[in-house]
Design an enzyme around this catalytic site. Sequence first.
Site, PDB file in Angstrom:
ATOM      1  N   LYS A  13       0.817  -1.153  -0.042  1.00  0.00           N
ATOM      2  CA  LYS A  13      -0.167  -0.007  -0.149  1.00  0.00           C
ATOM      3  C   LYS A  13       0.870   1.297  -0.016  1.00  0.00           C
ATOM      4  O   LYS A  13       0.528   2.037  -0.851  1.00  0.00           O
ATOM      5  CB  LYS A  13      -0.974   0.215   1.157  1.00  0.00           C
ATOM      6  CG  LYS A  13      -1.999  -0.811   1.091  1.00  0.00           C
ATOM      7  CD  LYS A  13      -2.819  -0.713   2.549  1.00  0.00           C
ATOM      8  CE  LYS A  13      -2.247  -0.717   3.813  1.00  0.00           C
ATOM      9  NZ  LYS A  13      -1.581  -1.815   4.249  1.00  0.00           N
ATOM     10  N   ARG A  88      -9.561   1.415   9.335  1.00  0.00           N
ATOM     11  CA  ARG A  88      -9.260   0.187   9.638  1.00  0.00           C
ATOM     12  C   ARG A  88     -10.517  -0.860  10.228  1.00  0.00           C
ATOM     13  O   ARG A  88     -10.178  -2.032  10.197  1.00  0.00           O
ATOM     14  CB  ARG A  88      -8.036   0.021  10.615  1.00  0.00           C
ATOM     15  CG  ARG A  88      -6.670   0.757  10.205  1.00  0.00           C
ATOM     16  CD  ARG A  88      -5.481   0.613  11.166  1.00  0.00           C
ATOM     17  NE  ARG A  88      -4.583   1.336  10.723  1.00  0.00           N
ATOM     18  CZ  ARG A  88      -3.348   0.574  10.505  1.00  0.00           C
ATOM     19  NH1 ARG A  88      -3.224  -0.605  10.658  1.00  0.00           N
ATOM     20  NH2 ARG A  88      -2.398   1.177  10.125  1.00  0.00           N
ATOM     21  N   ARG A 127      11.744  -7.938   4.679  1.00  0.00           N
ATOM     22  CA  ARG A 127      11.594  -6.633   5.381  1.00  0.00           C
ATOM     23  C   ARG A 127      12.199  -6.363   6.634  1.00  0.00           C
ATOM     24  O   ARG A 127      13.220  -5.606   6.981  1.00  0.00           O
ATOM     25  CB  ARG A 127      10.346  -5.861   5.186  1.00  0.00           C
ATOM     26  CG  ARG A 127      10.396  -4.372   5.239  1.00  0.00           C
ATOM     27  CD  ARG A 127       8.996  -3.912   4.966  1.00  0.00           C
ATOM     28  NE  ARG A 127       8.029  -4.224   5.930  1.00  0.00           N
ATOM     29  CZ  ARG A 127       6.683  -3.995   5.753  1.00  0.00           C
ATOM     30  NH1 ARG A 127       6.102  -3.305   4.509  1.00  0.00           N
ATOM     31  NH2 ARG A 127       5.836  -4.414   6.537  1.00  0.00           N
ATOM     32  N   ARG A 133      14.702  -5.899  12.094  1.00  0.00           N
ATOM     33  CA  ARG A 133      13.778  -5.712  13.134  1.00  0.00           C
ATOM     34  C   ARG A 133      13.310  -7.392  13.507  1.00  0.00           C
ATOM     35  O   ARG A 133      12.869  -8.242  12.719  1.00  0.00           O
ATOM     36  CB  ARG A 133      12.396  -5.405  12.619  1.00  0.00           C
ATOM     37  CG  ARG A 133      12.447  -3.645  12.242  1.00  0.00           C
ATOM     38  CD  ARG A 133      11.403  -3.375  11.446  1.00  0.00           C
ATOM     39  NE  ARG A 133      10.312  -3.578  12.323  1.00  0.00           N
ATOM     40  CZ  ARG A 133       9.069  -3.150  11.832  1.00  0.00           C
ATOM     41  NH1 ARG A 133       8.941  -2.268  10.644  1.00  0.00           N
ATOM     42  NH2 ARG A 133       8.047  -3.382  12.461  1.00  0.00           N
ATOM     43  N   ARG A 144      -0.702 -10.636  13.203  1.00  0.00           N
ATOM     44  CA  ARG A 144      -1.362  -9.388  12.632  1.00  0.00           C
ATOM     45  C   ARG A 144      -2.180  -9.461  11.602  1.00  0.00           C
ATOM     46  O   ARG A 144      -2.959  -8.659  11.049  1.00  0.00           O
ATOM     47  CB  ARG A 144      -0.013  -8.459  12.310  1.00  0.00           C
ATOM     48  CG  ARG A 144       0.924  -7.996  13.330  1.00  0.00           C
ATOM     49  CD  ARG A 144       1.998  -7.234  13.300  1.00  0.00           C
ATOM     50  NE  ARG A 144       2.152  -6.726  11.832  1.00  0.00           N
ATOM     51  CZ  ARG A 144       3.386  -6.412  11.325  1.00  0.00           C
ATOM     52  NH1 ARG A 144       4.318  -6.768  11.835  1.00  0.00           N
ATOM     53  NH2 ARG A 144       3.375  -5.358  10.018  1.00  0.00           N
TER      54      ARG A 144
END
Length: 192
Positions: A13, A88, A127, A133, A144
């Site tokens: 997105k 959302r 990513r 991370r 998620r």
Amino acid sequence: MRLVLLGPPGSGKGTQAVRLKEHLQVPHISTGDLLRAEVAAGSALGREASAVMARGELVSDEILLGMLESRFSRDDTKGGFILDGYPRNLAQADALNTLLERIGQPMDAAVQLDVPSELLVERIAGRAQAEGRADDTPESVRTRLKVYSDQTAPVVDFFRQRGKLSVVDGVGSLDEVFTRIISALQPVPAVG
């Protein structure tokens, strides 16, 4: 063009929103960026949001909607905007629709980027590794994605029921996905 981009984490997105901003010549509005900017500017809504976040709570839909209304009042949104990451949930979609109708800027379209869950897990894991991370484990990403699916499915239906939704295949090169989005935004010629 007033456009909402929908899609789970890792669907592209944000990347596509940047490209669409240039193509459509309208601002890209991310509620996360908007929230950070309002807090940094010390606006009344920013101070209210900062106090909520300092308590470890989520910023209310009412505060976010107030920030969006303020943002929509700027001249650069008169020709439209791209919303990324909002709404959302169904309550946000309904409140956004009501706000946009009230200010005379109804939503033109919603595009949902469709990407298989396992590919999303791979993308986010890649990513996360590239950015160092450790919190984006495959398990946390799947959680998620489930939360996104549970909360956002009604939003997808909200736009579908209003005839505003286009579902676009989000798998392929950046250019391929961008071309699909642009095609989905073209008006359908009238028959007869």
